[in-house]
Design a protein around this motif. Structure first.
Motif, PDB file in Angstrom:
ATOM      1  N   ARG A 135      40.156  13.682   8.721  1.00 55.56           N
ATOM      2  CA  ARG A 135      41.263  14.651   8.655  1.00 55.56           C
ATOM      3  C   ARG A 135      42.200  14.388   7.484  1.00 55.56           C
ATOM      4  O   ARG A 135      42.654  15.315   6.812  1.00 55.56           O
ATOM      5  N   GLU A 136      42.502  13.108   7.239  1.00 51.47           N
ATOM      6  CA  GLU A 136      43.493  12.765   6.223  1.00 51.47           C
ATOM      7  C   GLU A 136      42.926  12.664   4.815  1.00 51.47           C
ATOM      8  O   GLU A 136      43.624  12.941   3.838  1.00 51.47           O
ATOM      9  N   GLU A 137      41.660  12.246   4.700  1.00 54.27           N
ATOM     10  CA  GLU A 137      41.110  11.967   3.373  1.00 54.27           C
ATOM     11  C   GLU A 137      39.868  12.772   3.026  1.00 54.27           C
ATOM     12  O   GLU A 137      39.382  12.715   1.902  1.00 54.27           O
ATOM     13  N   GLY A 138      39.329  13.504   4.009  1.00 51.72           N
ATOM     14  CA  GLY A 138      38.136  14.295   3.750  1.00 51.72           C
ATOM     15  C   GLY A 138      36.861  13.543   4.069  1.00 51.72           C
ATOM     16  O   GLY A 138      36.859  12.316   4.228  1.00 51.72           O
ATOM     17  N   ALA A 139      35.762  14.280   4.150  1.00 49.36           N
ATOM     18  CA  ALA A 139      34.473  13.699   4.516  1.00 49.36           C
ATOM     19  C   ALA A 139      34.014  12.643   3.514  1.00 49.36           C
ATOM     20  O   ALA A 139      33.364  11.653   3.876  1.00 49.36           O
ATOM     21  N   GLY A 140      34.354  12.839   2.242  1.00 47.35           N
ATOM     22  CA  GLY A 140      33.918  11.899   1.214  1.00 47.35           C
ATOM     23  C   GLY A 140      34.460  10.496   1.431  1.00 47.35           C
ATOM     24  O   GLY A 140      33.821   9.509   1.043  1.00 47.35           O
ATOM     25  N   ALA A 141      35.632  10.392   2.076  1.00 49.88           N
ATOM     26  CA  ALA A 141      36.233   9.078   2.305  1.00 49.88           C
ATOM     27  C   ALA A 141      35.395   8.229   3.255  1.00 49.88           C
ATOM     28  O   ALA A 141      35.455   7.000   3.215  1.00 49.88           O
ATOM     29  N   LEU A 142      34.618   8.895   4.108  1.00 48.53           N
ATOM     30  CA  LEU A 142      33.767   8.160   5.048  1.00 48.53           C
ATOM     31  C   LEU A 142      32.588   7.503   4.334  1.00 48.53           C
ATOM     32  O   LEU A 142      31.873   6.691   4.928  1.00 48.53           O
ATOM     33  N   TYR A 143      32.388   7.864   3.064  1.00 45.21           N
ATOM     34  CA  TYR A 143      31.296   7.268   2.296  1.00 45.21           C
ATOM     35  C   TYR A 143      31.804   6.477   1.100  1.00 45.21           C
ATOM     36  O   TYR A 143      31.089   6.267   0.125  1.00 45.21           O
ATOM     37  N   LYS A 144      33.041   6.012   1.205  1.00 43.79           N
ATOM     38  CA  LYS A 144      33.556   5.137   0.161  1.00 43.79           C
ATOM     39  C   LYS A 144      32.727   3.853   0.126  1.00 43.79           C
ATOM     40  O   LYS A 144      32.419   3.269   1.163  1.00 43.79           O
ATOM     41  N   GLY A 145      32.378   3.424  -1.071  1.00 44.36           N
ATOM     42  CA  GLY A 145      31.594   2.208  -1.223  1.00 44.36           C
ATOM     43  C   GLY A 145      30.115   2.400  -0.981  1.00 44.36           C
ATOM     44  O   GLY A 145      29.357   1.423  -0.967  1.00 44.36           O
TER      45      GLY A 145
END
Length: 271
Positions: free
Chosen positions: A226-236
């Motif tokens: 919600r806060e950072e978007g779906a892409g944040a779940l694939y950081k790193g």
């Protein structure tokens, strides 16, 4: 970029809040520019110490759960469904060994970390939270390993079935490497969001009387989305997959080679 750099960069990217301003190379360059090249090797002692026992537990647990489920269900051969369930169970078992090492690694690799080394981290955690404090992030680590191993072992089973049957020892080695690499890639795709959450939970300092923003895995996944978007779940993801995809292939080669030696020495009834 070799594994030490990948581990450090992956952790930094996952601990970064908000939308990423840098990619893999940007994060790598920023660490060297701001903190020096030596910082890339900070926090590597815990995962290095963990490597051998973690791999041993992973495959021993996979073998144990595989035989247990086959006997329970009356199956004579491993199936796709069983390989996934077995892998998930092995990952869940492995997670109990991994947590303290991962926690120490995260504390050392955080940009704001001032710990002198692994022993300093352990002393601080035990003094502040007791021995159980070393298991902070256990629930998130449980899910991270459950899903990676389920994807890894389940994929290996399927890919092996799809590949042409090996006609030589060299061909078998190639098939194992391909199967393990694809398994490592798929496992990483599945578990990276859980790895991001685990890093956030273990990297957040506890404040007495304050409920942590990242506390439980699945609510934290929703918060980050919600806060950072779906892409944040694939950081790193990129440094992680660069290490774990080929690493999964090499791992399978080593395990199959080792099992082959024991099969010759002990005979089929024992393995």
């Amino acid at each position: 970029m070799d594994a030490p750099f990948c581990v450090q960069v992956k952790t930094r990217m996952q601990l970064e809040r908000g939308k990423s301003s840098t990619g893999l190379l940007g994060a790598f360059q920023a660490i060297i520019k701001e903190e020096g090249a030596g910082r890339l090797y900070r926090g590597l002692v815990p995962p290095l110490l963990l490597e051998a026992p973690k791999r041993a537990v992973k495959f021993a647990a996979n073998d144990f759960w595989g035989k247990t489920y086959m006997n329970f269900l009356g199956e004579k051969e491993m199936t796709q469904r069983l390989s996934v369930i077995t892998g998930c169970s092995a990952g869940a078992t492995e997670s109990f060994v991994v947590v303290p090492f991962e926690l120490v690694k995260i504390k050392l690799q955080d940009k704001s970390s001032t710990f002198a080394g692994p022993i300093d981290v352990v002393r601080h955690i035990v003094r502040k939270d007791g021995l159980l404090g070393l298991y902070a992030g256990m629930e998130a680590t449980f899910w991270r390993h459950l899903w990676w191993n389920g994807g890894y072992f389940g994929s290996i089973f399927q890919v092996r079935a799809m590949l042409p049957k090996a006609q030589s020892p060299q061909g078998q080695l190639l098939n194992n490497f391909i199967s393990g690499s694809i398994g490592g890639f798929i496992g990483t795709v599945i578990n990276t969001p859980f790895d991001v959450v685990k890093s956030r939970i273990q990297g957040t300092a506890k404040v007495p009387g304050v409920v942590p923003k990242y506390n439980w895995t699945y609510p934290a996944l929703i918060t980050i989305f919600r806060e950072e978007g779906a892409g944040a779940l694939y950081k790193g993801f990129v440094p992680k997959v660069l290490r774990l995809a080929p690493g999964g292939g090499v791992l399978l080669l080593v395990v199959e080679f080792t099992l082959g030696i024991f099969r010759k020495a002990l005979g089929p009834p024992y393995l």
